[in-house]
Design an enzyme around this catalytic site. Sequence first.
Site, short mmCIF file in Angstrom:
data_model
loop_
_atom_site.label_atom_id
_atom_site.label_comp_id
_atom_site.label_asym_id
_atom_site.label_seq_id
_atom_site.Cartn_x
_atom_site.Cartn_y
_atom_site.Cartn_z
N GLY A 157 -14.46 1.02 42.68
CA GLY A 157 -13.47 2.66 42.51
C GLY A 157 -12.88 2.78 42.68
O GLY A 157 -11.78 2.10 42.46
N VAL A 173 -7.50 6.83 42.68
CA VAL A 173 -5.45 7.12 42.71
C VAL A 173 -5.81 5.27 43.71
O VAL A 173 -4.73 4.25 43.16
CB VAL A 173 -5.27 7.77 43.54
CG1 VAL A 173 -3.58 7.10 44.08
CG2 VAL A 173 -5.31 8.42 43.06
N ASN A 199 -16.46 1.81 38.09
CA ASN A 199 -16.56 2.83 38.39
C ASN A 199 -17.79 2.88 38.26
O ASN A 199 -18.37 3.58 37.40
CB ASN A 199 -15.22 3.57 37.86
CG ASN A 199 -14.88 5.27 38.63
OD1 ASN A 199 -14.93 4.84 40.30
ND2 ASN A 199 -15.09 6.61 38.12
N VAL A 209 -13.43 3.23 48.38
CA VAL A 209 -14.69 4.55 48.15
C VAL A 209 -13.75 6.08 49.49
O VAL A 209 -13.39 5.01 49.77
CB VAL A 209 -15.90 4.33 47.98
CG1 VAL A 209 -15.98 3.95 46.74
CG2 VAL A 209 -16.40 3.67 49.33
N ASN A 259 -10.16 4.44 54.60
CA ASN A 259 -9.56 4.58 56.25
C ASN A 259 -10.99 5.25 56.78
O ASN A 259 -11.02 5.89 57.35
CB ASN A 259 -9.07 5.68 56.18
CG ASN A 259 -7.44 5.48 56.30
OD1 ASN A 259 -7.30 4.18 56.19
ND2 ASN A 259 -6.50 6.02 55.46
N SER A 309 -2.35 0.25 53.54
CA SER A 309 -1.51 1.44 54.26
C SER A 309 -0.29 0.62 52.28
O SER A 309 -0.12 -0.21 52.10
CB SER A 309 -0.28 1.14 55.11
OG SER A 309 -0.02 2.63 55.50
N GLY A 310 0.28 2.23 52.51
CA GLY A 310 0.92 2.10 51.13
C GLY A 310 0.75 3.57 50.56
O GLY A 310 2.23 3.36 49.76
N GLY A 311 0.46 4.18 49.87
CA GLY A 311 0.00 5.11 49.22
C GLY A 311 -0.25 4.11 48.00
O GLY A 311 -0.41 3.24 47.89
N LYS A 339 -4.95 0.76 61.99
CA LYS A 339 -4.62 1.09 60.44
C LYS A 339 -4.76 3.11 61.16
O LYS A 339 -3.90 3.38 60.99
CB LYS A 339 -6.25 1.05 59.31
CG LYS A 339 -5.58 2.35 58.28
CD LYS A 339 -4.01 1.97 57.42
CE LYS A 339 -3.51 2.73 56.17
NZ LYS A 339 -4.12 4.15 55.92
N HIS A 347 -2.20 3.38 62.86
CA HIS A 347 -0.49 3.46 62.47
C HIS A 347 -0.71 4.71 61.56
O HIS A 347 0.42 5.63 61.64
CB HIS A 347 -1.21 1.99 60.55
CG HIS A 347 0.06 2.86 59.92
ND1 HIS A 347 -0.17 3.30 59.06
CD2 HIS A 347 0.85 1.60 59.03
CE1 HIS A 347 0.33 3.68 58.30
NE2 HIS A 347 1.40 2.46 58.18
N ASN A 348 -1.83 5.07 61.13
CA ASN A 348 -1.89 6.75 60.74
C ASN A 348 -1.51 7.55 61.53
O ASN A 348 -0.98 9.14 61.43
CB ASN A 348 -3.29 7.17 60.21
CG ASN A 348 -3.24 6.30 58.29
OD1 ASN A 348 -2.76 5.37 58.82
ND2 ASN A 348 -4.29 7.09 57.57
N GLU A 396 1.66 7.59 61.44
CA GLU A 396 2.49 8.33 60.84
C GLU A 396 2.75 9.98 61.27
O GLU A 396 3.66 10.76 60.56
CB GLU A 396 1.84 7.68 59.72
CG GLU A 396 2.15 8.38 58.79
CD GLU A 396 1.04 8.33 57.30
OE1 GLU A 396 0.42 6.64 57.58
OE2 GLU A 396 0.59 9.12 56.55
#
Lengths: 628, 628
Positions: B172, B175, B195, B242, B270, B296-298, B351, B354-355, B358
């Site tokens: 996958g 980004v 992909n 994905v 997620n 996490s970290g974008g 996680k 965490h969000n 956030e």
Amino acid sequence: MKNRVIFIMGVSGCGKSTIGNLLSEALNIPFFDGDDYHPESNILKMSKGQALNDEDRLGWLQTLNKLAIKQLKNNSCIMVCSALKKNYRDILNDSIEDKTEWIFLHGSFEQITDRINKREGHFMPSDLLKSQFDTLEIPENAITMDVELSPDEIVNKIKNELTDKSAFGLFGLGVMGKSLCRNLANNGFKISMFNRYVEGVEENIAVNFKKDFPELSSALPFDDLLEFVTSIQKPRKIMLMVNAGKTVDIVIDDLLPHLTEGDIVIDGGNSNYNKTKERFEYLKTKNIHFIGTGVSGGEEGALKGPSIMPSGDGEAYKKVQLYLESISAKDDNNQPCCTYIGPEGSGHFVKMVHNGIEYVEMQLLAEVFSILLATGKNPDEIADVLENWKDKADSYLLNITINILQKKENNDWLVNKILDKAGNKGTGNWATIATAKLGAPSTLIASALFARYTSFYKDDRIEANKNFKTNHDMNIDISSNDLLNTYQFARIINHYQGFNLINQASKFYDWDLNLSEITRIWTAGCIIKSDLMIELVEVFKRTDSILKEETIIERIKALKPSTNKVVSHCILNELPISCLSESVNFFNGFTTENSTANLIQAQRDFFGAHTYQKIDDFSGKFYHTNWK
Amino acid sequence: MKNRVIFIMGVSGCGKSTIGNLLSEALNIPFFDGDDYHPESNILKMSKGQALNDEDRLGWLQTLNKLAIKQLKNNSCIMVCSALKKNYRDILNDSIEDKTEWIFLHGSFEQITDRINKREGHFMPSDLLKSQFDTLEIPENAITMDVELSPDEIVNKIKNELTDKSAFGLFGLGVMGKSLCRNLANNGFKISMFNRYVEGVEENIAVNFKKDFPELSSALPFDDLLEFVTSIQKPRKIMLMVNAGKTVDIVIDDLLPHLTEGDIVIDGGNSNYNKTKERFEYLKTKNIHFIGTGVSGGEEGALKGPSIMPSGDGEAYKKVQLYLESISAKDDNNQPCCTYIGPEGSGHFVKMVHNGIEYVEMQLLAEVFSILLATGKNPDEIADVLENWKDKADSYLLNITINILQKKENNDWLVNKILDKAGNKGTGNWATIATAKLGAPSTLIASALFARYTSFYKDDRIEANKNFKTNHDMNIDISSNDLLNTYQFARIINHYQGFNLINQASKFYDWDLNLSEITRIWTAGCIIKSDLMIELVEVFKRTDSILKEETIIERIKALKPSTNKVVSHCILNELPISCLSESVNFFNGFTTENSTANLIQAQRDFFGAHTYQKIDDFSGKFYHTNWK
């Protein structure tokens, strides 16, 4: 007895015609002898001494079935037919199974032979009778009569069995179930009542309950499930008043083998609306109707008239409408506080939101109580303050709060002795989950739920109190009128949010709910009945958002300054008022044209490339920026 | 190449021994000819010209399997055996399937006959060879070599195939997936990248991606699933990046037929923690390991080093530890910001929280932004204020907020042009649902979620603004220091609630989570990294509640007066500050020894006979009162 076709069946010579004629006279309804409806071809065959085969019988049985359907339009009737095989009876029952009663005249081969031989001028070859006994498939669920009894005895017994059937069954005699039984009986319905038998724990519950209340003199008590089900007229209407959750599924599976197509099961507990939908669909595959209904009013409401919120199959509802509407509370126009809510689990959804609104109304009173305590008043003085609010803010919960505050035990206020750990029973939790899932922010329900959760951590609170509390002087200076305004402001927001949640669910699930009707059935019988609710009945005829109603807008504007003052004052004085605060913050957010959610969108795009839209691009295009 | 047993198989005369010996030299590992290990009984039988049956073979194959297991302890080896049937190969693979490679020397009957006849002094009856071809079950997943090639060519090709295998697969290329690929490659790992192919929409994604980045020169790109899977060393490590939800299940079902026992699938999206548990259990039945991990970290974190929160089977984690820890961010002590969280879906739960934290940190900054805007400052001036807060309140989100506020487009601040409808991606929603279900009031997460929901009703907000807003003069008078204190106060409450939710879940699900380790891996790489988080690493070594830590208690006491002032001032001035307000109200409730939840208990007993406990009865007995 409502319109019924009473089939009398059995082998030749069992006395069907005799009993049929006598019963016809006794009940004053028409009598039809099935043998009179054979087609010519059958008569010809029989006259030649040839036996009929199943193909010959098919058209004839269908004729009888049509005749029965036609008769049902006017009245009941009696129909005589040997109907020895189950599939013959199935043809006769076709599309009217919920309106037929079967009488089986039963005797042994020897008994029947003897009877025939005793009749003057009658003779039947032994072989022919033998073949009838070979063909006979004993019916289940039929009223069985011994041919040895005299015809008068048989007719009397049948009459009793037929008219003794109950109109409605109630399963589960807890606090709510018992109250509903008495309510049904007080409304003149003959009911069957069931409670399970658990040795040493639940014994003879139904029998003893019947003894305690004269209105239950004609009610039938059971702890045997088959007897309970059989005692109820078809299509059976059985209301479950058992604990929400797994128990409902267990009870349904226990009932299923005894039910007949077209029977109606009603779940009157606080079940989760998703589960109600699943059960509805499960029972549909068995041709059993399922109605999930909210019932609000507590013990007293259930007895004197609760608010009832049924949902599921609309056609099935019509068959239980009489019962549910009769026992429900009546609104100011004497209309029943019971209405068909909508499909699937919508009734339980609406009840869940009802309870959510209730959580908030209770929490707001608790916060008002804490503010008034902080001004130095005792519970009696606080009750006096609330008493004066009845003009403008009357509600069931306000009234019981006044009663509670005045209640003494050993010369002290009872409320002061109650442990401050508030319980919850699932619906507030589910309403909060629904608000999160549907994206419809009923923030006050969440606040009220979380306040109960926080109350539950009593030991942590005691420790935190030790660690953090500076014994600062409280300097509360709030007028009763300002506090009343704040309370009223928060209640309007609560009702806005609760009905918005219902409205969003209605759109999301395509339920087409009628908000005005829902408020109407909440004007009496239920825990959140109030003057405000009465007002909303008319408001919801004009709009689906009470914050768009002119009179409410003007009222909010008038209430807001007091609210700002009281909430900010409480925060300065460190009083916990989550719900009152959130009512203000939600409103301030909701009335903000340009919020700073733009910053959040920018942050999301910055770290996660989630993109954003622009205020001046109405195409809805999504942008991404390289922010650094 | 790690320890491997390389089996070379095929019919007699295909050249197994030749290739085996050459490959042994080329790879510098021992060579074993299976035929040397027959028991005496087999040798006797063969010497008499009798064929071996499956029973004869069983002990022999088991001997070879044991030999392979023994060799694996030291090194790799090559083993030659015809292994014509799948069940022979299964015996050879037994308990080491994840460490075997199969080479199949393939030729037609004519080709093999021809080869044998050309050999000097060799002769094989045609019947015997024919029976071998009849017996042969072509292996799947084997490296297949054409016997027509020269032995050197075959050996070179095998060498390439064996050493060309990737260490890690990434499925996958969105980004996050792309960033993780580059991160893995930058860490020196040979990876396979997949992909899907969707005509006209997703074509040659992996191939083109490889071309764009030099670090991917040795990475293998695929849009064919079988080729992708086969290209990875066993036990395969395949990380899915994905979309959370149904897609994960579809991808798993697509992968399953190509996987081998012992392979490891890692879900890095997620996903909902309940789903992760279900998938873990489903794959366990297939002997495939499943690891659910938060990342996490974008985009940037994924590339340069994210915070990674894996959970599931601890033994399987050890096999992917090297990869995940290598690509993760490093904390101040240069330790990886990746740690085994716990069993089941605990990694995704953590996680999710965490969000949630956030969401709150972002909402608090949005509220601070709105307050500073109300004081008349422009975004640049507000950025200056926040710049000065870095000493006391440094965090990743504070820093990006400063960048955002300073960003211009056409001489205007870009933030001003962003539509204020905030999106959400499920985790905030799930965290709110978890807080409701577990009875652990993370009220700020709910507030932040609901603020996003409210922002979404932009049209309603515009209309409500018209209806309600009196153009009152705002009179905001808040010092930067008071606002900073308020912000810091709310952040502490946010972190208290978030970790309390994790702690309650840990107890409820019996996960035995290590709060200090969780904070440690959140000190770098992730979106909520901050100075406060660094401080909490030590705090959580001493207590599981930060509100019990002396330094925090003192700080709260110092911050609270400013907070009371700012929040009450904002409410008086009708600024929406749900999160800041709720931080105060939650704290005030949490530090109240005797709350008015006693009134709620009395109300519940009044209308529903729910009973209550008393403050002076420590037996926990339940009371019911007839209140009227």
